[in-house]
Design an enzyme around this catalytic site. Sequence first.
Site, short mmCIF file in Angstrom:
data_model
loop_
_atom_site.label_atom_id
_atom_site.label_comp_id
_atom_site.label_asym_id
_atom_site.label_seq_id
_atom_site.Cartn_x
_atom_site.Cartn_y
_atom_site.Cartn_z
N THR A 177 37.23 71.98 -87.99
CA THR A 177 37.77 71.26 -87.10
C THR A 177 36.63 70.99 -86.13
O THR A 177 36.74 71.25 -85.00
CB THR A 177 39.04 71.85 -86.37
OG1 THR A 177 38.77 73.18 -85.79
CG2 THR A 177 40.15 71.83 -87.20
N GLU B 276 42.56 82.16 -85.55
CA GLU B 276 41.58 83.41 -86.11
C GLU B 276 40.60 83.94 -85.07
O GLU B 276 40.21 82.87 -84.49
CB GLU B 276 40.87 82.81 -87.63
CG GLU B 276 40.17 84.11 -87.93
CD GLU B 276 40.73 85.56 -88.23
OE1 GLU B 276 41.70 85.52 -88.85
OE2 GLU B 276 40.30 86.34 -87.35
N ARG C 119 34.33 87.27 -85.30
CA ARG C 119 33.40 86.98 -84.87
C ARG C 119 32.60 86.91 -86.15
O ARG C 119 32.44 88.08 -86.85
CB ARG C 119 32.76 87.98 -83.87
CG ARG C 119 33.27 88.14 -82.53
CD ARG C 119 33.13 89.39 -81.88
NE ARG C 119 33.38 90.52 -82.72
CZ ARG C 119 32.78 91.53 -82.53
NH1 ARG C 119 32.03 91.94 -81.49
NH2 ARG C 119 33.35 92.62 -83.41
N GLU C 120 31.65 85.85 -86.24
CA GLU C 120 30.69 85.84 -87.33
C GLU C 120 29.82 87.17 -87.18
O GLU C 120 29.25 87.37 -86.03
CB GLU C 120 29.68 84.68 -87.47
CG GLU C 120 30.47 83.53 -87.86
CD GLU C 120 29.97 82.24 -87.79
OE1 GLU C 120 28.81 82.08 -87.83
OE2 GLU C 120 30.61 81.08 -87.99
N LEU D 239 28.93 89.74 -70.96
CA LEU D 239 28.02 89.56 -69.62
C LEU D 239 26.56 89.67 -69.83
O LEU D 239 25.96 90.29 -68.84
CB LEU D 239 28.49 90.74 -68.56
CG LEU D 239 30.13 90.26 -68.06
CD1 LEU D 239 30.49 91.52 -67.14
CD2 LEU D 239 30.19 89.09 -67.44
N GLY E 109 21.59 84.93 -71.22
CA GLY E 109 20.64 84.42 -72.41
C GLY E 109 20.55 82.99 -72.35
O GLY E 109 20.84 82.51 -71.31
N CYS F 231 32.02 77.62 -82.52
CA CYS F 231 33.39 77.77 -82.02
C CYS F 231 33.28 77.18 -80.55
O CYS F 231 33.77 76.24 -80.05
CB CYS F 231 33.94 79.12 -82.20
SG CYS F 231 34.42 79.49 -83.77
N LYS G 72 23.59 83.44 -82.99
CA LYS G 72 23.59 85.05 -82.56
C LYS G 72 23.13 85.88 -83.92
O LYS G 72 22.64 85.23 -84.98
CB LYS G 72 24.87 85.37 -82.31
CG LYS G 72 26.03 85.21 -83.59
CD LYS G 72 27.27 85.86 -83.05
CE LYS G 72 28.34 85.91 -83.79
NZ LYS G 72 29.79 86.47 -83.50
N1 LIG Z 1 33.17 80.38 -88.04
C1 LIG Z 1 33.82 81.03 -87.05
O1 LIG Z 1 33.47 82.17 -86.50
C2 LIG Z 1 35.38 80.95 -86.89
C3 LIG Z 1 36.05 82.03 -86.04
C4 LIG Z 1 37.43 81.55 -85.58
C5 LIG Z 1 37.93 80.41 -86.06
N2 LIG Z 1 37.28 79.45 -86.67
C6 LIG Z 1 37.83 78.16 -87.03
O2 LIG Z 1 38.32 78.27 -88.36
C7 LIG Z 1 38.06 76.90 -89.07
C8 LIG Z 1 37.19 77.06 -90.23
O3 LIG Z 1 35.90 77.41 -89.74
P1 LIG Z 1 34.55 77.73 -90.68
O4 LIG Z 1 33.52 78.20 -89.73
O5 LIG Z 1 35.32 78.56 -91.72
O6 LIG Z 1 34.17 76.35 -91.21
P2 LIG Z 1 33.27 75.95 -92.60
O7 LIG Z 1 32.63 74.67 -92.30
O8 LIG Z 1 32.54 77.42 -92.88
O9 LIG Z 1 34.35 76.16 -93.69
C9 LIG Z 1 35.34 75.20 -93.96
C10 LIG Z 1 35.57 74.87 -95.61
O10 LIG Z 1 36.66 73.91 -95.86
C11 LIG Z 1 36.14 73.24 -96.92
N3 LIG Z 1 37.26 72.00 -96.86
C12 LIG Z 1 37.30 71.03 -96.05
N4 LIG Z 1 38.27 70.23 -96.39
C13 LIG Z 1 38.99 70.79 -97.45
C14 LIG Z 1 40.01 70.52 -98.20
N5 LIG Z 1 40.78 69.25 -98.03
N6 LIG Z 1 40.36 71.08 -99.46
C15 LIG Z 1 39.47 72.36 -99.76
N7 LIG Z 1 38.56 72.68 -98.83
C16 LIG Z 1 38.20 71.93 -97.73
C17 LIG Z 1 34.92 72.92 -96.70
O11 LIG Z 1 34.19 72.44 -97.78
C18 LIG Z 1 34.21 74.07 -96.17
O12 LIG Z 1 33.70 74.96 -97.16
C19 LIG Z 1 37.83 75.99 -87.91
O13 LIG Z 1 38.87 75.50 -87.10
C20 LIG Z 1 36.90 76.74 -86.88
O14 LIG Z 1 36.90 76.29 -85.50
C21 LIG Z 1 35.73 79.53 -87.10
#
Ligand SMILES: NC(=O)c1ccc[n+]([C@@H]2O[C@H](COP(=O)([O-])OP(=O)(O)OC[C@H]3O[C@@H](n4cnc5c(N)ncnc54)[C@H](O)[C@@H]3O)[C@@H](O)[C@H]2O)c1
Length: 432
Positions: free
Chosen positions: A86, A151, A154-155, A252, A255, A262, A323
């Site tokens: 998103t 979700e 944290r990565e 805190l 950096g 996110c 990070k």
């Molecule tokens: N990365 C983080 O640390 C984190 C933490 C919490 C929440 N989020 C939220 O989780 C969501 C996903 O984030 P992410 O970092 O995993 O994204 P990302 O870009 O790593 O992964 C998204 C995946 O979805 C796939 N995709 C898109 N449309 C699709 C469809 N119609 N059918 C099948 N696959 C499809 C893409 O090819 C991609 O591989 C976001 O809303 C993000 O804000 C991310």
Amino acid sequence: MRIVMIGSGYVGLVSGACFADFGHQVCCVDKDASKIEALRDGRIPIFEPGLDELVASNVAAGRLEFSLDLAQALNGADAVFIAVGTPSRRGDGHADLSYVYAAASEMAPHVKSGALVVTKSTVPVGTGDEVRRIISAACPELSFSVASNPEFLREGAAIEDFKRPDRVVIGVDDEHAAGVLREIYRPLGNETRLLVMARRAAELTKYAANAFLATKISFINEIADLCEQVGADVRDVAIGIGLDSRIGPRFLQPGPGYGGSCFPKDTLALLKTGQDYQAPLRIVEAVVAANDGRKRAMGRKVVAALGGQGHGRTVALLGLTFKANTDDMRDSPALGIVQALQDAGAAVRAYDPEGMEQAAKLLDNVTYCDDPYQAMEGADAAVIVTEWDAFRALDLERAGRLLSQPLLVDLRNLYDRPEVERHGFRYVAVGC
Ligand SMILES: NC(=O)c1ccc[n+]([C@@H]2O[C@H](COP(=O)([O-])OP(=O)(O)OC[C@H]3O[C@@H](n4cnc5c(N)ncnc54)[C@H](O)[C@@H]3O)[C@@H](O)[C@H]2O)c1
């Protein structure tokens, strides 16, 4: 439970692998054929500590599989999680929900009656209503539930966060949905608070959490700037306030500003929601503005340390990812820092343990090196941008010989000034 994850990125893949490890039957679907091919070959397309073993063991146990074929994956699924991206919508900063809505349309004809559709992606308030509308419009007879389960992982610590979360937030508007999600998370046991609330509250909780954490970061960054002006050490101030249990010590560390996939996009999207609902979020506005300015300010800090002149200078950047322990370059402060350095005329050499492949797609005219020492060869300053462990114990003798002048700009405050100065370096840190 039979679970389908739509989207096998950082969140979809980690969540899917952890659900499989809980004992559920999971299929992770993605549109990106190269990702699915890699996963089927046992290769993990992202860097996340421990994920390769977790995926391998659950594939071997027959609980986890990967597919490009959504229709087939959905056959008999009890719960479908939407975990697609998103990102910020180009131009206005709203969350781009096109991937979420596409996933809803694509799943509609294949979802079984009684199934639960869950948004795990971070989505603005009201998105669950729209997901319900899209599926109902395509299949008016279908009986199904829609829930929000944001979700918070944290990565870099994603598996630990997923398996030992501070809380699990569940947003539902019917008891059936709550029951299915309770069953999915049951393996977490009684130690984990499962917060069941209305769907809109759950959607907003995720944004409020990220905006609050971003606020803490921007707050301490501004206090760090003030410390530099008044001759105080921000590390003392951070400990002094962080030991107050009402404040807490985390987030805190001053950096180069927050980045990643996110905080930047979620703070912007929250501002847009506030505007749409005539509830302006002035604190978040200030946080976004402060953070935007900070990245280039860090570039200027480096140029100032070089005597105010970038032309003819070479800077060795140690770390590029937003990070440590991730290869994620999305909105990394390094992007703004490199731009500011190049605008000032400096040449940039860089090393990052995991992020260089992603960085090369986003940064032009950077020389990528095999290790931190190669990056420092002939450079006029070494600049620590990311807090990778590999940079915590640099051989300063060797670094001093490689650099054309011994200057360390430590944007993560990894070092103690006396230790660095003892090796003949000039040391520039943040807020101290
Ligand atoms: N990365 C983080 O640390 C984190 C933490 C919490 C929440 N989020 C939220 O989780 C969501 C996903 O984030 P992410 O970092 O995993 O994204 P990302 O870009 O790593 O992964 C998204 C995946 O979805 C796939 N995709 C898109 N449309 C699709 C469809 N119609 N059918 C099948 N696959 C499809 C893409 O090819 C991609 O591989 C976001 O809303 C993000 O804000 C991310």
